[in-house]
Design a protein around this motif. Sequence first.
Motif, short mmCIF file in Angstrom:
data_model
loop_
_atom_site.label_atom_id
_atom_site.label_comp_id
_atom_site.label_asym_id
_atom_site.label_seq_id
_atom_site.Cartn_x
_atom_site.Cartn_y
_atom_site.Cartn_z
N GLY A 1 3.21 -15.07 -4.73
CA GLY A 1 3.64 -13.86 -4.03
C GLY A 1 2.94 -12.59 -4.42
O GLY A 1 3.28 -11.51 -3.93
N ARG A 2 1.91 -12.65 -5.25
CA ARG A 2 1.23 -11.44 -5.73
C ARG A 2 -0.13 -11.22 -5.05
O ARG A 2 -0.94 -10.43 -5.51
CB ARG A 2 1.05 -11.52 -7.25
CG ARG A 2 2.36 -11.58 -8.02
CD ARG A 2 2.12 -11.81 -9.51
NE ARG A 2 1.16 -10.85 -10.04
CZ ARG A 2 0.35 -11.10 -11.07
NH1 ARG A 2 0.36 -12.30 -11.64
NH2 ARG A 2 -0.47 -10.17 -11.51
N GLY A 3 -0.36 -11.90 -3.93
CA GLY A 3 -1.67 -11.86 -3.30
C GLY A 3 -2.11 -10.50 -2.83
O GLY A 3 -3.27 -10.09 -3.03
N VAL A 4 -1.21 -9.74 -2.17
CA VAL A 4 -1.59 -8.43 -1.65
C VAL A 4 -2.01 -7.50 -2.78
O VAL A 4 -3.01 -6.78 -2.67
CB VAL A 4 -0.43 -7.82 -0.83
CG1 VAL A 4 -0.72 -6.35 -0.53
CG2 VAL A 4 -0.23 -8.58 0.46
N ASP A 5 -1.25 -7.48 -3.85
CA ASP A 5 -1.59 -6.59 -4.95
C ASP A 5 -2.95 -6.94 -5.55
O ASP A 5 -3.70 -6.04 -5.98
CB ASP A 5 -0.51 -6.62 -6.04
CG ASP A 5 0.69 -5.77 -5.66
OD1 ASP A 5 0.49 -4.62 -5.22
OD2 ASP A 5 1.83 -6.25 -5.79
N ALA B 1 0.83 -1.21 0.00
CA ALA B 1 0.00 0.00 0.00
C ALA B 1 0.86 1.26 0.00
O ALA B 1 0.57 2.23 -0.72
CB ALA B 1 -0.94 -0.01 1.21
N VAL B 2 1.94 1.27 0.80
CA VAL B 2 2.86 2.41 0.80
C VAL B 2 3.50 2.58 -0.57
O VAL B 2 3.67 3.71 -1.06
CB VAL B 2 3.93 2.23 1.90
CG1 VAL B 2 5.07 3.22 1.72
CG2 VAL B 2 3.30 2.38 3.28
N ALA B 3 3.84 1.46 -1.21
CA ALA B 3 4.44 1.54 -2.56
C ALA B 3 3.49 2.19 -3.56
O ALA B 3 3.93 2.78 -4.55
CB ALA B 3 4.82 0.14 -3.04
N ARG B 4 2.18 2.11 -3.31
CA ARG B 4 1.18 2.74 -4.17
C ARG B 4 0.93 4.20 -3.80
O ARG B 4 0.12 4.86 -4.45
CB ARG B 4 -0.13 1.97 -4.08
CG ARG B 4 -0.10 0.58 -4.66
CD ARG B 4 -1.37 -0.21 -4.34
NE ARG B 4 -1.32 -1.54 -4.94
CZ ARG B 4 -2.21 -2.01 -5.82
NH1 ARG B 4 -3.24 -1.26 -6.20
NH2 ARG B 4 -2.08 -3.22 -6.31
N GLY B 5 1.58 4.67 -2.76
CA GLY B 5 1.38 6.04 -2.33
C GLY B 5 0.23 6.23 -1.36
O GLY B 5 -0.18 7.37 -1.09
N TRP B 6 -0.30 5.13 -0.80
CA TRP B 6 -1.41 5.23 0.14
C TRP B 6 -0.89 5.69 1.50
O TRP B 6 0.27 5.49 1.86
CB TRP B 6 -2.10 3.88 0.29
CG TRP B 6 -2.83 3.41 -0.95
CD1 TRP B 6 -2.73 3.93 -2.21
CD2 TRP B 6 -3.74 2.31 -1.04
NE1 TRP B 6 -3.52 3.22 -3.08
CE2 TRP B 6 -4.16 2.23 -2.40
CE3 TRP B 6 -4.24 1.40 -0.12
CZ2 TRP B 6 -5.05 1.26 -2.84
CZ3 TRP B 6 -5.14 0.43 -0.55
CH2 TRP B 6 -5.55 0.36 -1.90
N ASP C 1 -5.74 -4.10 -5.61
CA ASP C 1 -6.35 -3.73 -6.90
C ASP C 1 -7.85 -3.69 -6.78
O ASP C 1 -8.53 -2.77 -7.29
CB ASP C 1 -5.96 -4.74 -7.99
CG ASP C 1 -4.53 -4.57 -8.48
OD1 ASP C 1 -3.91 -3.53 -8.18
OD2 ASP C 1 -4.02 -5.50 -9.13
N VAL C 2 -8.41 -4.70 -6.11
CA VAL C 2 -9.87 -4.77 -5.93
C VAL C 2 -10.34 -3.63 -5.04
O VAL C 2 -11.32 -2.95 -5.33
CB VAL C 2 -10.26 -6.13 -5.32
CG1 VAL C 2 -11.71 -6.11 -4.85
CG2 VAL C 2 -10.04 -7.25 -6.31
N LEU C 3 -9.61 -3.40 -3.93
CA LEU C 3 -10.01 -2.36 -3.00
C LEU C 3 -9.98 -0.97 -3.66
O LEU C 3 -10.86 -0.14 -3.44
CB LEU C 3 -9.09 -2.38 -1.78
CG LEU C 3 -9.43 -1.44 -0.62
CD1 LEU C 3 -10.84 -1.73 -0.11
CD2 LEU C 3 -8.41 -1.56 0.48
#
Length: 321
Positions: free
Chosen positions: A308-312, A28-33, A316-318
């Motif tokens: 390993g891509r579960g969080v993204d 989330a931080v990597a997305r700027g959240w 993405d959905v959120l």
Amino acid sequence: MKLLLRADSSPTIGAGHISRVVAYAERAVARGWDVHFAGSTTNAEWLAARFDELSVPRLPVSPLPDLVPGFDAVLVDHYGIGDIRAEVNSAGARLVSIEDDVFGRRPADVVVDSGFAPGPRPDDGSGLLLRGVEYTPLRDVVLRARARRSTSSPLQVTVVLGGGAEWASTVSLLLQALADTGLPFAADALVRGTPTLPSTVDGQVIRVAAPHAGLLDLLAGTDVAISASGVTFLELCCLGVPTAAVQLVDNQATGYRAALERGLACGLGLAETLAERLPEATETLRQLLSDASLRSRLSERGRSAVDGRGVDRVLDVLAGV
């Protein structure tokens, strides 16, 4: 997007919930959240230190309805928090609930169950259901370790059962079974408390340490792991580490059975019956240590199952809800 993460750890709870929300914080931080965390990190500070590295503020542990105002979404990974959807929604946020089969289950706007084989779920009015191992949350360090896996001789074995000191006696039994194989290995057992060390033969080395931040560096060079069938087991699958799994607690039962049914691990049974089944456990470990083709099959199946891509996928959905 302003996201609140709520989870706890303790010697009894273990560290798995903190590990999962750290993974969400990283992506989330990597997305700027704008990400905040609330919860106890007792027994998992080595994991929670990542919040500080990410500049994620830690809020005082308070009733959740008092924390929610101002957030767009609240992600709860906790077995002891009940139905809070109405309070969260009335404060203007969406609720994301992490559950493990029936454990931690509550109505939510987004429900995530990353088990290998989630069972039928009753209709409780929840919104979007994201269910399956493709939603497994894994920290960045796991993905980096996946890219640099190596093997060694003699075989490097890592025994890791979570953060609770109450598992020292189980680790003692597992180390006894490992030594009883009579095969050479260098083993690191990460455990709180003081396990009893077995007598060893030439070529066998056993080291004991408390769980620490260098776990993934250790696992990157591990040839065989002995693990509980919880969060760490999913990390081992992603890394491709051949694993002998033990079921520690009831909430691991579904994952343990599914892992064996899918051929992702060798089974050591329940921790509570391990003493009675020590010869069987020894034979299982002997096969895993001596059979390179078995290790290769387990490694390939694990890496394929957990990418390993579960969080993204969840974020993405959120972001799109």
